[in-house]
Design an enzyme around this catalytic site. Structure first.
Site, short mmCIF file in Angstrom:
data_model
loop_
_atom_site.label_atom_id
_atom_site.label_comp_id
_atom_site.label_asym_id
_atom_site.label_seq_id
_atom_site.Cartn_x
_atom_site.Cartn_y
_atom_site.Cartn_z
N GLU A 46 53.06 2.73 -104.56
CA GLU A 46 52.47 1.58 -104.18
C GLU A 46 51.26 1.30 -104.91
O GLU A 46 50.99 0.08 -105.17
CB GLU A 46 52.49 1.35 -102.72
CG GLU A 46 53.66 1.52 -101.71
CD GLU A 46 54.77 0.48 -102.50
OE1 GLU A 46 54.38 -0.42 -103.10
OE2 GLU A 46 55.97 0.65 -101.95
N GLU B 144 57.90 -5.42 -107.55
CA GLU B 144 58.96 -4.78 -107.34
C GLU B 144 59.85 -4.28 -108.76
O GLU B 144 60.47 -3.43 -108.66
CB GLU B 144 60.00 -5.76 -106.42
CG GLU B 144 59.39 -6.50 -105.13
CD GLU B 144 58.82 -5.41 -104.30
OE1 GLU B 144 59.30 -4.03 -104.31
OE2 GLU B 144 57.91 -5.50 -103.35
N ASN C 108 64.60 -2.01 -103.73
CA ASN C 108 66.05 -1.25 -103.92
C ASN C 108 66.46 -1.39 -105.25
O ASN C 108 66.30 -2.56 -105.86
CB ASN C 108 67.02 -1.91 -103.07
CG ASN C 108 66.69 -2.24 -101.65
OD1 ASN C 108 66.27 -1.43 -100.87
ND2 ASN C 108 66.61 -3.41 -101.54
N MET D 16 61.50 -5.65 -101.15
CA MET D 16 61.82 -4.26 -101.06
C MET D 16 62.42 -3.72 -102.36
O MET D 16 63.48 -4.56 -102.66
CB MET D 16 62.58 -3.82 -99.90
CG MET D 16 63.15 -2.35 -99.89
SD MET D 16 61.87 -1.10 -100.02
CE MET D 16 62.73 0.22 -101.05
#
Length: 835
Positions: free
Chosen positions: A291, A269, A236, A234
């Site tokens: 994405e 990422e 972040n 993920m």
């Protein structure tokens, strides 16, 4: 900001109890809320105030209690074992798409951006991390075992990217060329395993800075391995979380494919730090922008760091063909899907958003050219930084930079589902070849017969045997039919469409055009990615009943001299699909013979041990080929695998990481209860998550019914991390005919537990797909449909429809072609007739 006078404030909130709330207008008395009304269905809370809050700015204070849950979403706990064997917990976050509201009440939508000042009060012997760097750390007044850690204020950002982690970790660090501090956090004692990812990250940040011409916006970035993690990773902002297998590499125990996976995920990422975090999609409808783009550029970045991976050829097999397979179904969806309720968001984290998204961006990049593409990206990122954007905004920037009709072309790819099949035939006119092209929607169920005629604007490139690597002609096909003249092409020269397999379409050649391309596969004059694309198109045309499967089997035999890993990988995948289909017949053994015939020449050329000068792709190919031969029961391979496995278990000679999967799968497929027990023991002893996963994925190869049950029970045991249960059950379903039946029954019998475990996440979709996709009769489709009608799974509705469609398609394929295929196998073995 109170925009208009009100006595209520409505915000997102889930599984949180509010104790008190108050609002203080700037420079005025605070007013306490007197009522909290939770709308649990909508994950909202309404705070009611005794008097009207006037227009203006103020401060809302909320005192609340939440739960550190076990759902792998929101603020949750992750279980790990210390080097001495104690069980401990870390506290970690996963907020995308709509779970920040489980950690704190907030306005939890991508377009509502804010800055965040975060402080964490934590045990003083724990590591505490958040998006930004630590600016203060002081003892906590009420308890000497705690410290208060304060982080710098974040830039303006969306809630789904906020993150915090508290736990025990080691780290390795480096500074990238552009001065960013990069750290990779690993489980205690495993810092060494963070070095590979660190190297990739430190190389990647300057690459993106240069590519986008926008610097990385934060002072630091941390990459951290989390024990229990539902997704792969993920993004972040400034604190990227990963599954251990997507970040940790042990030089001795990690195989080549794991290194490649880590490099891709790190590249993906980090791309999001710009594309997603700095500029964020307006709403989840535009998720594909995030994405699809990151899934495309991760390849660009890995190609920059590791040119020897030949990663763009692998893209075609991993993303492009996978997306086409899904997108040919009636139950596919357009790249852009309007999303209403949060439960609908999880559903679009699928191969269309990621893989088709990435494929159309690759096609667009090729159509625009790299230089204008980068110019357009820079325009887009600078114009919308710290803001939100929609798909149209990206097209506008790229249009400005390139002067091409980007929006018009791309809307045909993102707003309608599916893609075209282009039928082509050629006619020789003296020294020229005249090509006639016709486009129609490609359907998995056969020729398109719909009322409407969906149309795409298709960038077409054409090459000839003169120079297979260079386009002789490039054209935008913007109508249903097109006639082209290729000058100076001799009758004996072949013509191929879709150079580099970049255009998102399938091609069907007239029989004589196809006939002339086959020798170019055999003598390798056609580049690898084109050999792959040609074979894959034919296979899917056979699957759709447009040509006979026997035609494809004949073409597959032309690949005897094939040296390329990715081409073999795609071929292997298709043979696997065919093999699963034929497991429903009584001549399943025949296809195993065919597989052995196709794979044994390359197996013999490669042998078992790496030769001097071999690289990454040779290691991948060896593993693929030996696994395929071993599973099919190739005698010499099976014997060697058993011998090496025995040495491995006895500690005489440890198997290299690249040979483990093929050896494990071979000995299990032809093994007994002792084999299974040995594998489970290796699983228990494995210190590395990669090795545990490697074993979990192949256990399903075992074929005796009572052992299959044992593996299924193991899948739900404490020994398997919750996120990995899915791949164990999936392995059983894909392992054998018996396994398929047993896995489906197991999922039904344990539905409640599985559903509660993964509810609302995309793991439930993956579980369903892996369990039922291999069936091939109409009755099973009805059974699957009925089961999910009485056990609804809202976030997997579309997956269920796709699976039922696939089962019916498999059944039709069997009816249509099984007998021809059987005859072909028999006639291959027959001695040539005497003349």
């Amino acid at each position: 900001q109170v925009k208009q006078a009100t006595n209520q404030i409505v915000m997102n909130c889930a599984d949180i109890d509010i104790i008190t709330a108050s609002y203080a207008p700037e420079g005025d008395e605070e007013v306490h809320a007197t009522g909290f009304n939770y709308q649990n269905e909508d994950e909202k809370v309404t705070l009611s105030f005794p008097s009207t809050l006037q227009k203006g700015t103020g401060t809302l204070k909320i005192d609340f209690v939440g739960e550190l849950n076990d759902k792998m979403k929101g603020f949750y706990r992750s279980k790990y074992t210390t080097p001495t064997g104690d069980t401990r917990y870390a506290a970690v976050t996963q907020f995308e798409a709509t779970d920040a509201r489980r950690a704190f009440p907030c306005w939890d939508e991508p377009a509502i951006k804010a800055t965040f000042d975060i402080s964490l009060v934590v045990p003083k012997d724990r590591v505490a991390l958040s998006n930004m760097n630590v600016i203060d750390r002081k003892p906590y007044p009420d308890d000497e075992n705690l410290v208060e850690v304060k982080f710098a204020r974040t830039p303006i950002m969306s809630t789904y990217l906020v993150a915090f982690v508290v736990g025990e970790y080691d780290f390795v660090e480096a500074r990238s060329l552009d001065g960013v501090l990069v750290r990779v956090y690993t489980p205690v004692g495993k810092a060494e395993q963070g070095k590979f990812a660190l190297e990739v990250a430190a190389k990647t940040l300057p690459f993106y800075k240069d590519y986008f011409n926008v610097p990385y916006p934060l002072p630091k970035i941390d990459l951290i391995a989390i024990a229990d993690f539902a997704a792969g990773a993920m993004e972040n902002w400034g604190l990227v979380t990963y599954r251990e297998t997507a970040l940790l590499i042990d030089p001795k125990n990690s195989c080549s494919s794991s290194r490649q996976w880590v490099a891709l995920v790190v590249g993906h990422e980090l791309a999001h730090q710009w594309f997603g975090n700095l500029v964020t999609m307006e709403w989840w409808t535009h998720l594909w922008l995030n994405e699809g783009f990151a899934s495309w550029i991760e390849y660009l970045c890995v190609d920059h760091c590791f040119p020897e991976y030949d990663i763009w050829t692998q893209f075609v097999s991993a993303d492009y063909t996978r997306a086409q397979e899904l997108d040919a179904l009636d139950n596919s969806h357009p790249i852009e899907v309007s999303v209403g309720h949060p439960s609908e968001v999880d559903e679009i984290f699928d191969a269309i958003s990621y893989s088709k998204g990435a494929s159309v961006i690759r096609m667009l990049h090729d159509y625009i050219g790299d230089e204008d593409f980068r110019k357009g990206m820079n325009l887009y990122l600078t114009k919308f930084q710290q803001k939100n954007a929609a798909t149209e905004d990206l097209w506008e920037s790229l249009e400005k930079a390139s002067g091409k009709p980007i929006a018009a072309v791309m809307n045909t790819w993102t707003k309608q589902m599916g893609f075209p099949l282009i039928y082509v035939k050629a006619e020789q006119q003296e020294d020229d070849k005249v090509l006639k092209l016709v486009q129609k929607k490609f359907c998995a169920s056969g020729p398109y017969t719909g009322e409407d005629f969906p149309m795409w604007m298709v960038p077409i490139s054409i090459c000839t045997s003169d120079d297979p690597t260079c386009a002789k002609m490039q054209i935008l096909m913007d109508k249903p039919e097109l006639t082209l003249v290729l000058k100076d092409i001799k009758p004996d020269q072949w013509v191929k469409l879709n150079l580099g397999t970049v255009g998102f379409y399938r091609t069907q050649y007239s029989p004589d055009m196809l006939e002339s391309l086959i020798p170019a596969i055999k003598d390798l004059s056609l580049p690898p990615v084109d050999r792959l694309g040609l074979q894959n198109d034919l296979f899917s045309l056979a699957r759709a009943g447009i040509i006979s499967t026997v035609e494809v089997l004949k073409v597959m035999e032309a690949f005897v001299n094939e040296p390329n890993y990715t081409v073999w990988s795609d071929l292997s995948c298709n043979l696997g699909i065919l093999s699963t289909l034929l497991s429903h017949t009584d001549f399943y053994d025949e296809i195993q013979v065919f597989v052995k015939d196709v794979f044994s020449p390359i197996g013999e050329r490669l042998g078992w041990d790496p030769k001097p000068g071999e690289g990454h792709l040779d290691a991948l190919l060896r593993g693929l080929v030996l696994g395929k031969l071993g599973k099919a029961g190739h005698k010499a391979t099976l014997e060697e695998a058993r011998r090496r496995f025995k040495d491995h278990v006895e500690g005489k000679h440890i198997l290299s990481a690249d040979l483990r999967s093929p050896v494990y799968v071979t000995i299990l497929k032809h093994g007994d209860s002792t084999t299974l027990d040995t594998m489970l023991k290796l699983h228990k002893q494995a210190d590395m998550q990669e090795e545990k996963n490697r074993i979990e994925r192949v256990l399903g190869a075992i074929s005796q019914p009572e052992l299959i049950q044992k593996v299924l029970t193991f899948a739900l045991s404490e020994e398997v991390r919750p996120q990995d249960t899915v791949s164990v059950i999936g392995g059983v379903a894909g392992g054998s005919k018996q396994g398929r039946k047993a896995a489906w029954k197991f999922v039904r019998d344990n539905w409640e537990e599985l559903y509660n475990r993964y509810q609302g996440g995309f793991l439930i979709s993956r579980l369903i797909k892996l369990t039922v996709d291999g069936f091939a009769n109409d009755k099973m489709a009805a059974e699957v449909k009925a089961f999910f009608e009485s056990h609804p799974a809202p976030s997997a509705e579309r997956t269920v429809q796709q699976c039922c469609e696939n089962i019916l398609l498999n059944a039709a394929w069997l009816k249509r072609d099984a007998e021809n295929i059987h005859q072909y196998f028999l006639q291959r073995k027959a001695p040539p007739a005497l003349v």
